[in-house]
Design a protein around this motif. Structure first.
Motif, PDB file in Angstrom:
ATOM      1  N   GLY A 292      40.221  42.266  42.504  1.00  0.00           N
ATOM      2  CA  GLY A 292      41.182  41.598  41.628  1.00  0.00           C
ATOM      3  C   GLY A 292      40.611  40.299  41.089  1.00  0.00           C
ATOM      4  O   GLY A 292      40.725  39.984  39.899  1.00  0.00           O
ATOM      5  N   LEU A 293      39.960  39.537  41.969  1.00  0.00           N
ATOM      6  CA  LEU A 293      39.339  38.275  41.551  1.00  0.00           C
ATOM      7  C   LEU A 293      38.206  38.531  40.567  1.00  0.00           C
ATOM      8  O   LEU A 293      38.039  37.833  39.565  1.00  0.00           O
ATOM      9  CB  LEU A 293      38.800  37.525  42.776  1.00  0.00           C
ATOM     10  N   VAL A 294      37.399  39.559  40.888  1.00  0.00           N
ATOM     11  CA  VAL A 294      36.247  39.877  40.030  1.00  0.00           C
ATOM     12  C   VAL A 294      36.711  40.255  38.626  1.00  0.00           C
ATOM     13  O   VAL A 294      36.200  39.754  37.623  1.00  0.00           O
ATOM     14  CB  VAL A 294      35.427  41.040  40.645  1.00  0.00           C
ATOM     15  N   SER A 295      37.703  41.144  38.571  1.00  0.00           N
ATOM     16  CA  SER A 295      38.067  41.725  37.273  1.00  0.00           C
ATOM     17  C   SER A 295      38.742  40.723  36.345  1.00  0.00           C
ATOM     18  O   SER A 295      38.621  40.835  35.127  1.00  0.00           O
ATOM     19  CB  SER A 295      38.968  42.944  37.471  1.00  0.00           C
ATOM     20  N   VAL A 296      39.418  39.726  36.907  1.00  0.00           N
ATOM     21  CA  VAL A 296      40.118  38.782  36.028  1.00  0.00           C
ATOM     22  C   VAL A 296      39.218  37.608  35.640  1.00  0.00           C
ATOM     23  O   VAL A 296      39.568  36.820  34.771  1.00  0.00           O
ATOM     24  CB  VAL A 296      41.421  38.294  36.703  1.00  0.00           C
ATOM     25  N   SER A 297      38.058  37.512  36.279  1.00  0.00           N
ATOM     26  CA  SER A 297      37.261  36.299  36.069  1.00  0.00           C
ATOM     27  C   SER A 297      36.729  36.175  34.630  1.00  0.00           C
ATOM     28  O   SER A 297      36.566  35.070  34.138  1.00  0.00           O
ATOM     29  CB  SER A 297      36.103  36.218  37.073  1.00  0.00           C
ATOM     30  N   GLY A 298      36.495  37.296  33.954  1.00  0.00           N
ATOM     31  CA  GLY A 298      35.954  37.209  32.598  1.00  0.00           C
ATOM     32  C   GLY A 298      36.940  36.618  31.597  1.00  0.00           C
ATOM     33  O   GLY A 298      36.546  35.996  30.618  1.00  0.00           O
ATOM     34  N   VAL A 299      38.210  36.808  31.862  1.00  0.00           N
ATOM     35  CA  VAL A 299      39.226  36.505  30.856  1.00  0.00           C
ATOM     36  C   VAL A 299      40.300  35.568  31.420  1.00  0.00           C
ATOM     37  O   VAL A 299      41.378  35.434  30.865  1.00  0.00           O
ATOM     38  CB  VAL A 299      39.819  37.849  30.351  1.00  0.00           C
TER      39      VAL A 299
END
Lengths: 428, 58
Positions: A292-299
């Protein structure tokens, strides 16, 4: 349209520094997660590897990596194609001699990158648990920090061709990845995939009497996840300010999105495993939290918490199936780094194109970033690690693996009171 | 087989790059980009399959 470096106010600089100070917690959390997922007889080796790999990555990046990465407006190697100049590689001075550490944006970027590259180098360790030699992991991280990471980071964060897609090819604002879903996590996760390819599975994992090899300390894993979140907020906030031009007041949104996305992903993974296996799986749920942390980090600074929850939900859904898929294809990934950082990072890159509003063609830039990760980072990382394996075999001998990496490589274990036969200790 | 998979990964990237360099923004670049990524996914699956076959032989 010329790319411009971000300008920070004095307050922004101070807050950015505080965010960078939080970054080591992400690497510490990952080290704990990796160690907890491994066997008890390799625990000390795992933590020492995490520290050593971090140190090697930071030094190699300082000496040569940052020169390749550079920053917007700094010297770079250009290639003219189709009547347009594409920025391919940074051409800064070696050993960070071109950086004046005075609080300028450029110096903050250099400082943040030292932590980011250390984090990226820590990711493959989770995949190589219980069978990756200390020297080999350090050498592999040197290749990551000196070649693979800086080249790709230049393309996205240093004003390279992926960042230029906005101005030169009318693709939104060019590739966006402030927190490093692609640059840090997907690069680390794809390197982890290469390591899994080269090392092969642990002894006993896929034999006829095959067995699951459970992690030795789930408490360590779950505490590592919480620690990781604190570090992530720092990395995402600093990245959003330095690479996305986010204002100081948007850091509140970044913190909220991190918590919401990780919570949504954790609960999704928990429910999926509950439904599939009749009981919730702690290890996959922990992986869900991190993905969850990884996937939201870009945006992280461009979406609302509702959208962050949706991103986390999809990520949490992907992880349990990805872990099973990889096992079916004979990959042994004790910490789930390939699914969490590799696939989660790729989803994070795609999510930017799917959720960011008002930037026509943004999805094309994000798709180009995915293509570059799969078509450049993965083959390069595999080739470099394969070459390294020829020169210096990366896998520990079978006897050493049976004995445990602690005893074999360090001569002492992490839990001496649990070691039944003390005469097995090797002389230091 | 794994090498073939990696060639597909690189070929997919080449198609994506060509779309940006050679085609104007009005052209259907999205189709080329998606085609390139589809080829890359095939490459990944081929490389996975090669790994699986090798592991089975072991």
């Amino acid at each position: 349209m010329q790319l411009q470096p971000v300008a920070l106010t004095e307050t922004g600089t101070a807050i950015c520094m505080v965010c960078i100070f939080l970054a080591p917690l992400a690497a510490a959390g990952l080290a704990l997660v990796n160690t907890g997922f491994g066997r008890s007889r390799s625990a000390a080796h795992s933590l020492l590897s995490a520290m050593s790999v971090f140190a090697v990555a930071v030094l190699v990046y300082m000496v040569i990596g940052f020169a390749f990465q550079g920053y917007i407006g700094r010297p770079a190697h250009l290639l003219t194609m189709g009547g347009r100049q594409w920025n391919l590689l940074g051409a800064d001075r070696l050993m960070m001699r071109g950086v004046v550490f005075n609080g300028s944006t450029f110096s903050l970027v250099a400082c943040l990158q030292l932590f980011s590259v250390g984090l990226a180098a820590t990711i493959p360790l989770g995949t190589g648990m219980d069978r990756w030699r200390l020297g080999a992991s350090c050498a592999s991280s040197a290749l990551l920090a000196g070649i693979t990471y800086p080249i790709f980071a230049h393309w996205v964060w240093g004003g390279g061709w992926l960042a230029q897609l906005g101005g030169l090819a009318s693709c939104g604002s060019g590739a966006i990845d402030a927190g490093g879903a692609g640059v840090v996590h997907a690069v680390g996760g794809l390197s982890a995939l290469c390591i899994a390819w080269i090392l092969g599975p642990r002894l006993g994992k896929y034999e006829a009497s095959g067995m699951a090899v459970p992690g030795h300390n789930m408490v360590m894993v779950l505490f590592g996840c919480m620690l990781t979140m604190a570090g992530w907020m720092g990395l995402d906030s600093a990245g959003a300010m330095l690479f996305g031009g986010a204002a100081v007041n948007s850091l509140v949104l970044i913190a909220a999105n991190n918590v919401v996305a990780s919570s949504a992903a954790l609960l999704t993974s928990l429910v999926v495993t509950w439904v599939r296996f009749s009981k919730p799986d702690a290890s996959i749920s922990a992986n869900g939290f991190v993905v969850g942390l990884v996937s939201v980090s870009g945006v992280c600074w461009l979406v609302s918490p509702v959208e962050a929850a949706a991103i986390g939900l999809v990520a949490g859904l992907l992880v349990p199936f990805s872990v099973e898929f990889l096992e079916r294809f004979g990959f042994d990934d004790p910490s789930g780094a390939i699914s969490v950082h590799g696939l989660g990072g790729l989803w994070g890159v795609v999510a930017v194109g799917a959720f960011v509003q008002g930037r026509p063609g943004q999805w094309l830039a994000q798709a180009a970033m995915v293509a570059a990760l799969l078509g450049f980072v993965l083959p390069l990382s595999y080739g470099l690690n394969l070459l390294l394996n020829r020169v210096y075999p990366q896998r520990i001998p079978k006897d050493g693996e049976r004995q445990g990496l602690d005893m074999c490589e360090l001569g002492a274990g992490a839990y001496p009171e649990l070691t039944p036969v003390t005469k097995d200790y090797l002389s230091r | 087989m794994k090498v073939a998979g990696f060639f597909l990964l690189i070929a997919g990237l080449a198609i994506v790059l060509s779309a940006f360099v050679l085609l104007s923004p009005n052209a259907p670049r999205g189709v080329f980009v998606l085609a390139g990524i589809a080829i890359q996914i095939l490459g990944v699956l081929l490389a996975f399959r090669a790994h699986y076959t090798l592991e089975e032989e072991r």
